[in-house]
Design an enzyme around this catalytic site. Structure first.
Site, mmCIF file in Angstrom:
data_model
loop_
_atom_site.group_PDB
_atom_site.id
_atom_site.type_symbol
_atom_site.label_atom_id
_atom_site.label_comp_id
_atom_site.label_asym_id
_atom_site.label_seq_id
_atom_site.Cartn_x
_atom_site.Cartn_y
_atom_site.Cartn_z
ATOM 1 N N ASP A 1 41.730 -10.353 -15.724
ATOM 2 C CA ASP A 1 41.299 -11.200 -14.591
ATOM 3 C C ASP A 1 41.400 -10.427 -13.297
ATOM 4 O OD1 ASP A 1 40.532 -13.341 -13.069
ATOM 5 O OD2 ASP A 1 42.434 -14.406 -13.232
ATOM 6 N N GLU B 1 38.153 -13.811 -4.739
ATOM 7 C CA GLU B 1 37.908 -15.025 -5.526
ATOM 8 C C GLU B 1 39.183 -15.849 -5.624
ATOM 9 O OE1 GLU B 1 37.761 -17.521 -9.205
ATOM 10 O OE2 GLU B 1 39.167 -15.978 -8.658
ATOM 11 N N ASP C 1 34.142 -13.794 -15.885
ATOM 12 C CA ASP C 1 35.484 -14.057 -15.347
ATOM 13 C C ASP C 1 36.293 -14.942 -16.298
ATOM 14 O OD1 ASP C 1 37.695 -14.166 -13.708
ATOM 15 O OD2 ASP C 1 36.845 -15.626 -12.323
ATOM 16 N N HIS D 1 47.101 -14.742 -14.712
ATOM 17 C CA HIS D 1 47.866 -14.794 -13.449
ATOM 18 C C HIS D 1 49.354 -14.472 -13.658
ATOM 19 C CE1 HIS D 1 44.722 -17.737 -11.467
ATOM 20 N NE2 HIS D 1 44.193 -16.582 -11.872
HETATM 21 ZN ZN LIG Z 1 39.351 -14.565 -12.251
#
Ligand SMILES: [Zn+2]
Length: 469
Positions: free
Chosen positions: A299, A333, A361, A433
């Site tokens: 990501d 983003e 994505d 994340h």
């Molecule tokens: Zn992303």
């Protein structure tokens, strides 16, 4: 899987703009499609060459390795992001791509600083946490208060004023990303409404090995801003057990998080110029920024490399499509969407010339095909399904009922047809994340298959002698 597609839509929801299809809405009943109006036989040889070249090249992986190992994670405002952008521009020029440029975008500059969470009583110990992006910090001495654990917003509403002066811990189990992420995005303000002094959110993931997951949050302008951090599933469950036994745990949360003035960044653009209709554009894209933990490998370093390598490979193979294929590596983003909005503003005059915009994505796992916007014309859906047959040999020939992405959202809302590169998303949210989104999670063969899938679709759409509609 629908929850993956709602990931993209989710960012549009967070930033308060209309999504094409709300997460969790039912999949539309399949409508019979018209017969395709295009012929794909003439593209079989090119598709085979593209797939063969992608699978025998290590360029995509070695570039992703440079981006992740030598540049690292890339949050908006960071030197890493700007070093990455400079590197991409230099390398794209070296690749011989057309019109390589960086288009300036001012981005928010949130910095995490030092942060920690500890239990003070009844059992002093450190707890795994990660502040949420856009959160305010705590005073230097931290915020010390009793924790109250709830499993849902309903439970919070039932407690109401009883959480005043306390730290609200949301221990909401993962249902799917689109459904559960509201605790991350809205949890702080909903707790602040009842006088809570801070909030902790169970990480938005189905799986945990003590890995906390960050991500963007937003404040309701009508409520006091309280600091908010993610905790691991393990910590959330530990606090739940304490809470349920009546142990009344007290915690101390320290966060230095704050915003600095906006920083200069850029969208990176490169093209393979069309031979007959250069003003018509097939856009392929990813986002170059990441969170400030891990390496931003899946990501979305991988998504950027897929789009970039797709055109580099076409150029190397001497495949020059009739229309232009444009690569866009968007900035910001994750915590602002300024890159996607800036692209729309800078390219307003040519928006109608974008015949398709594809975003990658969802991680660079084994590709399954594409998700095409639910609003796309049926004839286009039929034609895209026909082109996808060129990818049946690598199992990437599905055209899902919906698709799109956060960064292409702004031009999609102006009428451009959007699509997503769809991949097997089984393990994406395990690492999403987190400090564990690192290169070792990327399978080089699956990355190469993503490149092949993107390149075959972009090339064929861009080269069709007939209009793509
Ligand atoms: Zn992303």
């Amino acid at each position: 899987m629908r929850f993956l597609r709602s990931l993209a839509l989710l960012f549009t929801l967070i930033y308060g703009v209309q999504a094409q299809q709300p997460p969790g809405s039912p999949t539309p009943t399949p409508v019979p499609l018209p017969s395709p109006t295009i012929k794909i036989d003439r593209y079989r040889a090119a598709a085979a060459r593209i797939i063969g070249a992608a699978l025998t090249s290590d360029r995509a992986y070695s570039r992703l390795a440079h981006l992740t190992d030598h540049i690292g994670n890339r949050i908006s405002g960071s030197q890493n992001l700007e070093r990455g952008i400079e590197w991409a521009v230099t390398e794209m020029k070296r690749d011989g791509l057309d019109n390589v440029r960086a288009e300036k975008v001012m981005v928010p500059h949130w910095v995490r600083g030092e942060e920690s969470l500890e239990m003070l009583t009844p059992v002093p110990r450190k707890l795994q946490m990660l502040g949420l992006g856009n959160s305010v910090g705590t005073p230097a001495e931290g915020i010390s208060a009793e924790a109250v654990v709830v499993r849902s917003f309903d439970e919070l509403d039932r407690l109401g004023e009883q959480v005043r002066g306390k730290i609200v811990v949301y221990n909401a189990p993962f249902v799917n990303y689109g459904a559960t992420v509201s605790y991350r995005s809205e949890g702080a303000s909903r707790a602040a409404r009842y006088g809570a002094v801070a909030a902790l959110v169970r990480s938005i993931t189905p799986v945990s090995l003590q890995t906390p997951h960050t991500g963007a949050m937003t404040y309701d302008a009508n409520q006091p801003k309280i600091p908010v951090a993610a905790v691991t599933i393990e910590v959330a469950e530990f606090l739940q057990r304490m809470n349920d036994r009546g142990d009344r745990p007290t915690l101390r949360l320290k966060m230095e998080a704050k915003f600095l003035p906006d920083a200069e960044s850029a969208n990176v653009i490169a093209e393979l110029k069309g031979s007959e209709k250069p003003d018509e554009i097939v856009l392929i894209s990813g986002h170059f920024d990441s969170w400030d933990v891990g390496q931003g490998a899946h990501d979305d370093g991988g998504g950027c490399i897929v789009a970039w390598e797709a055109v580099r490979l076409l150029k190397e193979l001497g495949l020059k499509p009739r229309r232009t294929i444009r690569v866009v590596l968007y900035t910001n983003e994750e915590n602002g969407l300024r890159g996607g909005n800036a692209y729309r503003d800078a390219h307003r005059a040519e928006i109608v010339k974008h015949i398709l915009a594809i975003e990658s994505d969802s991680g660079v796992y084994r590709p399954e095909g594409f998700g095409l916007a639910a609003t796309a014309p049926l004839q286009m859906r039929s034609n895209m399904q026909e082109i996808a047959k060129l990818l049946s040999g690598i199992g990437a020939d599905q055209i899902a009922a919906s698709g799109g992405g956060a960064d292409i959202g702004p031009i999609v809302r102006e009428g451009v047809v959007g699509a997503s590169l769809d991949v097997n998303g089984e393990h994406y949210f395990d690492i999403h994340h987190t400090p564990a989104d690192t290169l070792d999670k990327v399978n080089p063969r699956e990355l190469a298959l993503c490149v092949a899938t993107m390149a075959v679709m972009a090339y064929t759409v861009a080269d069709l002698p007939e209009p793509f509609k």
